[in-house]
Design an enzyme around this catalytic site. Sequence first.
Site, PDB file in Angstrom:
ATOM      1  N   ASP A 198     -89.517-104.090  89.877  1.00 34.58           N
ATOM      2  CA  ASP A 198     -89.717-102.899  90.709  1.00 34.58           C
ATOM      3  C   ASP A 198     -90.911-102.099  90.204  1.00 34.58           C
ATOM      4  OD1 ASP A 198     -88.204-102.429  88.351  1.00 34.58           O
ATOM      5  OD2 ASP A 198     -87.697-100.425  89.063  1.00 34.58           O
ATOM      6  N   GLU A 199     -91.358-101.171  91.051  1.00 38.37           N
ATOM      7  CA  GLU A 199     -92.372-100.186  90.678  1.00 38.37           C
ATOM      8  C   GLU A 199     -93.535-100.780  89.886  1.00 38.37           C
ATOM      9  OE1 GLU A 199     -89.893 -97.126  88.873  1.00 38.37           O
ATOM     10  OE2 GLU A 199     -89.446 -96.298  90.851  1.00 38.37           O
ATOM     11  N   VAL A 200     -94.131-101.834  90.429  1.00 38.62           N
ATOM     12  CA  VAL A 200     -95.318-102.418  89.795  1.00 38.62           C
ATOM     13  C   VAL A 200     -96.525-101.602  90.285  1.00 38.62           C
ATOM     14  CG1 VAL A 200     -96.593-104.547  89.395  1.00 38.62           C
ATOM     15  CG2 VAL A 200     -94.163-104.647  89.935  1.00 38.62           C
TER      16      VAL A 200
END
Length: 520
Positions: A198-200
């Site tokens: 997530d949240e790259v």
Amino acid sequence: MYFSRNRYRVISIRFFLYAVILFSSYLCVSFYLMSESMNFTSKIRVQNITAIKLPNVVVHLDLKGFPPKLSYLKALLPTLQELGVTGLLIEYEDMFPYEGRLVNLSTKYAYNKTELKDFLQTVIHFGFDVIPLVQTFGHMEHVLKNKEFAHLRELPTQSNVICPSKSESRLLIRHMLEQIIKFHQSILPLKYFHIGADEVYHINKCKQCLQRHETNATIYLKHVKETTDFVKEISPQTTVLLWDDMLRKISIKDWGHAKNLRAEPVYWRYNMKEKISHAALYQYHKNFDDIWIASAFKGADGMTATLPIVQDRLSNHLDWMLLIQNYKFGGEVDTHSFKGIILTGWSRYFHGAPPCELLPVAIPSLYLNLLLIKKFREGHDMTNSHDTIDFFHKNLKDDLTEWLRCGETVDLDDIETKACSFNGDDLYKVIFNSDMIISHITYNMELILKYYTDDEYRQHNIQMYNKYLTDMWFLESKMKKVLARYYYDNLRMIHSGRPRQRKMITERSTRRSLGEALNY
Ligand SMILES: *[C@@H]1O[C@H](CO)[C@@H](O)[C@H](O)[C@H]1NC(C)=O
Ligand SMILES: *[C@@H]1O[C@H](CO)[C@@H](O)[C@H](O)[C@H]1NC(C)=O
Ligand SMILES: *[C@@H]1O[C@H](CO)[C@@H](O)[C@H](O)[C@H]1NC(C)=O
Ligand SMILES: *[C@@H]1O[C@H](CO)[C@@H](O)[C@H](O)[C@H]1NC(C)=O
Ligand SMILES: [Zn+2]
């Protein structure tokens, strides 16, 4: 002349009539649409449904901040089992004892293999699935902050994202996965494994990535596929899960690369205000075997929150249950059955952040939401309500009172006053009271700085400051004593952070005196 004017009048009357009809039908339609959408949010309709199919109920243990004593986690297991939990998602981060080349990925206070093995054996004894979570793209600070791995960052100044184009990155991820999977497999069969993803925040920024001339989505999907394939290679029977937020943004034309991605997305949503993307859900439905959903029982009410906002946490879960109880994809007759729900319980927003709510103080929120999910899964008769609070009063209040073992019936915001006896009640009271004391002191300090600056108040102010200092010392020693029941005595994971001031705290704290608060 006369004729044509008459005719003109006829036309304009007709035109006027058309306009009126059009306008009123517009009003009718928009009123209908509006009342529909208002109904959805303002009235909670719970049909006396056949039980919703949701085979997995997983609780997330986020160990990347304030990891509790394993003995405390063990003590929670029997109740979690009774409340219908089927698995634990364990996000070790730096608490897993990595070895060899990877030894620096662990904090020096990491759990050791012996105690971890003992813990996991107890977890299996209760019949839970153990789902390890290892971040393999973004949120890799505990890896990339180390000198020996810093050259694998996507951006030299940012320690969160790894560059997926370097062969050394792939090797590193492979080693991490191998160590974690092999350790678990020696104890239990791994039905599921979570690769985070997530949240790259930084994709396609370094020279090597840019040279690939691929879209962000392609780079993301290829890396996730490769990681999934590693897991499958080491452990073919394991189903791979990933957070869905990066997938949610992918446009339809880029979905091709996801075609043979053998993973299952977890659609996370912790806040009622965020709209569900039905288009994304539809893509997941088309491209993957199963879809999971995720809510939050703690760690979603502010980066430095001290207590979860129980009402908001309940709304989050209730909202999900109402959505899935009758969710049909376009063109399908049957209600879709989601594979499971993960109740996330974040301990920090990211590796370098201050801690948010501690696990023991989030027990009321956890139990409440598990009770809610249990009712939906068992298909209980539930009473229609006009909002979350009303729903709580009609359907959950008595159960919560019973499960928290309270002397009197609890409400959503008075748990600290109802002589409850749950696993974490003492810390709950201390944190609640310290919130009040701190906001009381802050409030008075602000008054002093604003209105009592003249010399004549000097002596009085010094007295006040001293009293506050004593109060804080008292509070500190009290808090240390209680924290030691749940956390290792070096209190090593306590990163400094300013406590958040709770809503309504000033009003309450002025009603209850400081002395009263200290002598709870
Ligand atoms: C771990 O970090 C220390 C300090 O930076 C370093 O000296 C050591 O070589 C590292 N260990 C490994 C296995 O890379
Ligand atoms: C592992 O931890 C346990 C309990 O914290 C401790 O008793 C034991 O000595 C440790 N084992 C090793 C090998 O460090
Ligand atoms: C790709 O990601 C970078 C950030 O890593 C961003 O600046 C860029 O706008 C993205 N490109 C597209 C087409 O979204
Ligand atoms: C709803 O279901 C419960 C049990 O599943 C049943 O006892 C109850 O009578 C039902 N209520 C109505 C109104 O159908
Ligand atoms: Zn790169």
